[in-house]
Design an enzyme around this catalytic site. Sequence first.
Site, PDB file in Angstrom:
ATOM      1  N   CYS A   4       0.869  -1.192   0.000  1.00 43.70           N
ATOM      2  CA  CYS A   4       0.000   0.000   0.000  1.00 43.70           C
ATOM      3  C   CYS A   4       0.902   1.237   0.000  1.00 43.70           C
ATOM      4  O   CYS A   4       2.085   1.145  -0.354  1.00 43.70           O
ATOM      5  CB  CYS A   4      -0.975  -0.025   1.177  1.00 43.70           C
ATOM      6  N   ASN A   8       2.330   1.523   4.337  1.00 48.39           N
ATOM      7  CA  ASN A   8       2.666   0.261   5.029  1.00 48.39           C
ATOM      8  C   ASN A   8       2.433   0.368   6.539  1.00 48.39           C
ATOM      9  O   ASN A   8       3.173  -0.184   7.347  1.00 48.39           O
ATOM     10  CB  ASN A   8       4.116  -0.181   4.728  1.00 48.39           C
ATOM     11  N   CYS A  11      -1.282   0.749   7.428  1.00 50.88           N
ATOM     12  CA  CYS A  11      -2.710   0.435   7.580  1.00 50.88           C
ATOM     13  C   CYS A  11      -3.107  -0.802   6.776  1.00 50.88           C
ATOM     14  O   CYS A  11      -3.260  -1.893   7.317  1.00 50.88           O
ATOM     15  CB  CYS A  11      -3.585   1.623   7.169  1.00 50.88           C
ATOM     16  N   ARG A  12      -3.288  -0.646   5.456  1.00 51.47           N
ATOM     17  CA  ARG A  12      -3.855  -1.737   4.656  1.00 51.47           C
ATOM     18  C   ARG A  12      -2.920  -2.926   4.497  1.00 51.47           C
ATOM     19  O   ARG A  12      -3.324  -4.075   4.726  1.00 51.47           O
ATOM     20  CB  ARG A  12      -4.272  -1.208   3.271  1.00 51.47           C
ATOM     21  N   SER A  13      -1.681  -2.680   4.054  1.00 52.52           N
ATOM     22  CA  SER A  13      -0.811  -3.847   3.787  1.00 52.52           C
ATOM     23  C   SER A  13      -0.409  -4.611   5.054  1.00 52.52           C
ATOM     24  O   SER A  13      -0.301  -5.842   4.991  1.00 52.52           O
ATOM     25  CB  SER A  13       0.394  -3.471   2.918  1.00 52.52           C
ATOM     26  N   ASP A  35      -8.296   3.496   1.359  1.00 52.18           N
ATOM     27  CA  ASP A  35      -7.346   3.838   2.422  1.00 52.18           C
ATOM     28  C   ASP A  35      -8.104   4.303   3.667  1.00 52.18           C
ATOM     29  O   ASP A  35      -8.761   5.342   3.638  1.00 52.18           O
ATOM     30  CB  ASP A  35      -6.412   4.947   1.912  1.00 52.18           C
TER      31      ASP A  35
HETATM   32  P1  4NP Z   1      -1.787   2.832   4.126  1.00 50.66           P
HETATM   33  O1  4NP Z   1      -2.399   4.218   4.687  1.00 50.66           O
HETATM   34  O2  4NP Z   1      -1.256   3.120   2.738  1.00 50.66           O
HETATM   35  O3  4NP Z   1      -2.958   1.912   4.084  1.00 50.66           O
HETATM   36  O4  4NP Z   1      -0.705   2.408   5.087  1.00 50.66           O
HETATM   37  C1  4NP Z   1      -1.623   5.385   4.734  1.00 50.66           C
HETATM   38  C2  4NP Z   1      -0.926   5.693   5.854  1.00 50.66           C
HETATM   39  C3  4NP Z   1      -0.166   6.831   5.910  1.00 50.66           C
HETATM   40  C4  4NP Z   1      -0.086   7.663   4.800  1.00 50.66           C
HETATM   41  C5  4NP Z   1      -0.775   7.345   3.660  1.00 50.66           C
HETATM   42  C6  4NP Z   1      -1.552   6.208   3.631  1.00 50.66           C
HETATM   43  N1  4NP Z   1       0.698   8.816   4.847  1.00 50.66           N
HETATM   44  O5  4NP Z   1       1.010   9.381   3.772  1.00 50.66           O
HETATM   45  O6  4NP Z   1       1.126   9.267   5.932  1.00 50.66           O
END
Ligand code: 4NP
Length: 147
Positions: free
Chosen positions: A3, A6, A8-10, A119
């Site tokens: 994602c 790294n 939340c989703r992954s 997300d």
């Molecule tokens: P993820 O969510 O891609 O599912 O881990 C996010 C977490 C943090 C950010 C973007 C997406 N960020 O840019 O801080």
Amino acid sequence: MVCLGNICRSPMAQGMMEYLIAQRGLDWKVDSAGTNGYHNGEAPDPRAVAEAARNGIDISGQISRKISVEDLDRFDFILAMDENNYHYLQSMARTTEQSSKIQLFMSYAAHTGVREVPDPYYDGRFAHALQLIREASEGLIKKHQLH
Ligand code: 4NP
């Protein structure tokens, strides 16, 4: 499992896959990474840890890292949580073999009609994201398990 951050989703996808793999006695290895590296070295978002825990899955020990081009050789499947991740990964690929490993994770749950894991970092919909992740994980295992 890839994602953006790294955190939340992954990490939830890695945890869900490890949970289902263990349940089924499969010999698969799963890892996760992000495309932006902003959270390198950090544990998953506490909301992701809590949602996974509600489903009996412990992701608290994972550590965020940025995807590297070596990952495209080390793994058989590179699964992107959304279209942006997918296109970023494709732009990293240097060979057709690397390129052909990169897929949208939700393509394994076509019955949902959903192409991306949304997300949850901003809208807080972690339960919804984990439910989609469960559907895709089950589809992935069903399609590729050998028995
Ligand atoms: P993820 O969510 O891609 O599912 O881990 C996010 C977490 C943090 C950010 C973007 C997406 N960020 O840019 O801080």
